[in-house]
Write an enzyme that holds these catalytic residues in place. Sequence first.
Site, mmCIF file in Angstrom:
data_model
loop_
_atom_site.group_PDB
_atom_site.id
_atom_site.type_symbol
_atom_site.label_atom_id
_atom_site.label_comp_id
_atom_site.label_asym_id
_atom_site.label_seq_id
_atom_site.Cartn_x
_atom_site.Cartn_y
_atom_site.Cartn_z
ATOM 1 N N GLU A 1 14.825 54.728 -101.443
ATOM 2 C CA GLU A 1 15.105 56.067 -100.921
ATOM 3 C C GLU A 1 13.793 56.851 -100.837
ATOM 4 O O GLU A 1 12.946 56.751 -101.727
ATOM 5 C CB GLU A 1 16.068 56.799 -101.877
ATOM 6 C CG GLU A 1 16.476 58.178 -101.369
ATOM 7 C CD GLU A 1 17.438 58.904 -102.313
ATOM 8 O OE1 GLU A 1 17.367 58.671 -103.535
ATOM 9 O OE2 GLU A 1 18.256 59.708 -101.829
ATOM 10 N N LYS B 1 23.132 59.832 -95.809
ATOM 11 C CA LYS B 1 23.647 59.949 -97.180
ATOM 12 C C LYS B 1 24.736 61.019 -97.246
ATOM 13 O O LYS B 1 24.515 62.164 -96.841
ATOM 14 C CB LYS B 1 22.492 60.321 -98.112
ATOM 15 C CG LYS B 1 22.824 60.307 -99.601
ATOM 16 C CD LYS B 1 21.609 60.806 -100.408
ATOM 17 C CE LYS B 1 21.748 60.619 -101.886
ATOM 18 N NZ LYS B 1 20.626 61.259 -102.631
ATOM 19 N N CYS C 1 21.433 55.768 -103.106
ATOM 20 C CA CYS C 1 21.209 56.425 -104.400
ATOM 21 C C CYS C 1 22.452 57.017 -105.062
ATOM 22 O O CYS C 1 23.294 56.284 -105.566
ATOM 23 C CB CYS C 1 20.112 57.479 -104.223
ATOM 24 S SG CYS C 1 19.362 58.012 -105.773
HETATM 25 O O1 LIG Z 1 13.509 63.762 -106.952
HETATM 26 C C1 LIG Z 1 13.147 63.677 -105.798
HETATM 27 O O2 LIG Z 1 12.290 64.375 -105.281
HETATM 28 C C2 LIG Z 1 13.734 62.629 -104.946
HETATM 29 N N1 LIG Z 1 15.119 62.493 -105.184
HETATM 30 C C3 LIG Z 1 15.842 61.835 -104.292
HETATM 31 O O3 LIG Z 1 15.303 61.280 -103.375
HETATM 32 C C4 LIG Z 1 17.321 61.763 -104.437
HETATM 33 C C5 LIG Z 1 17.913 63.040 -103.916
HETATM 34 S S1 LIG Z 1 17.442 64.482 -104.833
HETATM 35 N N2 LIG Z 1 17.681 61.439 -105.766
HETATM 36 C C6 LIG Z 1 18.905 61.095 -106.153
HETATM 37 O O4 LIG Z 1 19.860 61.036 -105.392
HETATM 38 C C7 LIG Z 1 18.995 60.777 -107.637
HETATM 39 C C8 LIG Z 1 20.367 60.347 -108.120
HETATM 40 C C9 LIG Z 1 20.337 60.142 -109.582
HETATM 41 O O5 LIG Z 1 19.310 60.090 -110.205
HETATM 42 C C10 LIG Z 1 21.608 59.983 -110.327
HETATM 43 O O6 LIG Z 1 22.688 59.829 -109.700
HETATM 44 O O7 LIG Z 1 21.554 60.029 -111.550
#
Ligand SMILES: O=C(O)CNC(=O)[C@H](CS)NC(=O)CCC(=O)C(=O)O
Length: 271
Positions: free
Chosen positions: A43, A114, A157
């Site tokens: 991702e 997503k 994710c």
């Molecule tokens: O932090 C960032 O800048 C990048 N993050 C992402 O790319 C994405 C969207 S904020 N992260 C998740 O979806 C984490 C899910 C997760 O960690 C869970 O379900 O526990």
Amino acid sequence: MKSYLAAAIQMTSVPDLHQNLAQAEELIDLAVRRGAELVGLPENFSFMGEEKDKLNQAEAIATESEQFLKKMAQRFQVTILGGSFPVPVDNTGKVHNTTVLIDPSGEELARYHKVHLFDVNVPDGNTYRESSTVVAGKQLPPVYFSENLGNIGLSVCYDVRFPELYRHLSDKGVDVIFVPAAFTAFTGKDHWQVLLQARAIENTAYVIAPAQTGNNYSRRLTHGHAVIIDPWGVILADAGEQPGIAIAEINPSRLDQVRRQMPSLQHRVFS
Ligand SMILES: O=C(O)CNC(=O)[C@H](CS)NC(=O)CCC(=O)C(=O)O
């Protein structure tokens, strides 16, 4: 469907598009040299950074990510999942968190936005409001039916916490489920592997989970452990914590065997 090697790439993407594409290229090259025919990137492989920086650069990130994926697929003659990257959505000032599957001729096979956005206050003090910059997809993810590689289902994710999405993929006959991720280090240590194994076991399918790892920017730490899991739930390969790859065989006779040994999909009552 034939037996083949698949690779889940693990990288530390940072707030620098070209640096990330260079890192991704090296790891795709490594995966191909080890014999992978299906390669997944994590991702946000082409940009991890502050939300406002991501939005400001979204146009360039989207265009260059797509060009990059097509170029890599053609150069190395492999099928590539571009884990995800932001694609601007007209008249919203926001993006879709988009994943695409590209074939060796550079043709796009499938695309998914997503659906489940990570709006969570993680107990480590980090606050995530993915919906402040991302428009949620409204469509269930596609399954691409490949003669050679099996039926490939997409997800991203945080989706991994919503089993109904994978039940849909399973209803479509999925053999190989992609879960490209940037899991937080805090949630990842307790949830990542368990959730992925559950999705593999309950749907008797392979799971390929490319991952972000390490310190991506400011205080954002990601969990790593890109894995490939077989339909019995066995971890076939784990990339650990450093950038690298997890590589393993995707084998149709193993799929048949597990589906004979554990025919749970045929025993569903509430379907
Ligand atoms: O932090 C960032 O800048 C990048 N993050 C992402 O790319 C994405 C969207 S904020 N992260 C998740 O979806 C984490 C899910 C997760 O960690 C869970 O379900 O526990």
